[in-house]
Design a protein around this motif. Structure first.
Motif, short mmCIF file in Angstrom:
data_model
loop_
_atom_site.label_atom_id
_atom_site.label_comp_id
_atom_site.label_asym_id
_atom_site.label_seq_id
_atom_site.Cartn_x
_atom_site.Cartn_y
_atom_site.Cartn_z
N CYS A 1 27.17 53.00 65.86
CA CYS A 1 26.54 51.73 66.19
C CYS A 1 27.48 50.94 67.09
O CYS A 1 28.62 50.66 66.72
CB CYS A 1 26.25 50.96 64.91
SG CYS A 1 25.65 49.29 65.23
N CYS B 1 28.37 47.34 65.30
CA CYS B 1 29.31 47.16 64.18
C CYS B 1 30.28 48.32 64.01
O CYS B 1 31.20 48.25 63.20
CB CYS B 1 28.55 46.94 62.87
SG CYS B 1 27.79 48.43 62.20
N CYS C 1 20.59 50.65 62.90
CA CYS C 1 21.81 50.81 62.11
C CYS C 1 21.55 50.39 60.67
O CYS C 1 21.08 49.29 60.41
CB CYS C 1 22.91 49.94 62.71
SG CYS C 1 24.42 49.96 61.74
N SER D 1 23.74 49.87 58.58
CA SER D 1 24.84 49.02 58.13
C SER D 1 24.63 47.56 58.54
O SER D 1 24.76 46.66 57.73
CB SER D 1 26.16 49.55 58.71
OG SER D 1 27.24 48.82 58.23
N CYS D 2 24.27 47.34 59.81
CA CYS D 2 24.13 45.95 60.26
C CYS D 2 22.70 45.62 60.69
O CYS D 2 22.40 44.46 60.98
CB CYS D 2 25.10 45.66 61.41
SG CYS D 2 24.67 46.42 62.97
ZN LIG Z 1 25.66 48.50 63.04
#
Ligand SMILES: [Zn+2]
Length: 141
Positions: free
Chosen positions: A31, A34, A45, A47-48
């Motif tokens: 990504c 992040c 993503c 994660s973010c």
């Molecule tokens: Zn991310």
């Protein structure tokens, strides 16, 4: 006539990249927003939550053993015991695979031990006779 009939092996998993020139490598997706790294491509993503910022990235061949288990029972034709491992690669990426060139003995294996990725032709071909390239982990000396 040029001799051009050496057939390349196929990658055994989608995230194993085999360039026309150069060594095979494991390919992750990173990504841009992040920096999180995943195996397999995705749009968003996890994660973010950013979309459209994921790019392919070459993963390291070096890492550390995160966790493992010694497998004593498997499918017919699979030699046991073997060591199934999860490795954290340097720079990111967590990959599951078999740990080879070590005795399947808890005395010989420790969490966090340095390992490296090695690439080999898989022991079996598919029904059409195609060869596959696979990867293993082995202890780093
Ligand atoms: Zn991310």
């Amino acid at each position: 006539m040029a001799e051009n009939d050496s057939v390349k092996p196929r990658p055994i998993v989608r995230f194993l990249a085999i360039p026309d020139d150069g060594d095979p490598y494991l390919e992750g997706h990173k990504c841009r927003s992040c920096g999180a790294i995943f195996l397999g491509s995705r749009e968003t993503c996890s994660s973010c939550g950013t979309s459209g910022e994921i790019e392919a990235t070459r993963l390291s061949n070096q890492g550390e053993l995160y966790v493992y288990s010694i497998v004593h029972r498997s499918f017919p034709g699979i030699d046991v015991p073997y060591v199934s491992a999860i490795v954290d690669l340097e720079g990111g990426g967590t990959v599951k695979g078999n740990l080879i060139n070590v005795e399947p003995d808890p005395e010989k294996i420790r969490m966090g031990m340095p390992v490296e990725v090695v690439y080999e032709i898989a022991p079996r071909k598919d029904a059409e006779g195609n060869e596959y390239l696979t990867y293993y982990f082995q202890p780093r000396s």
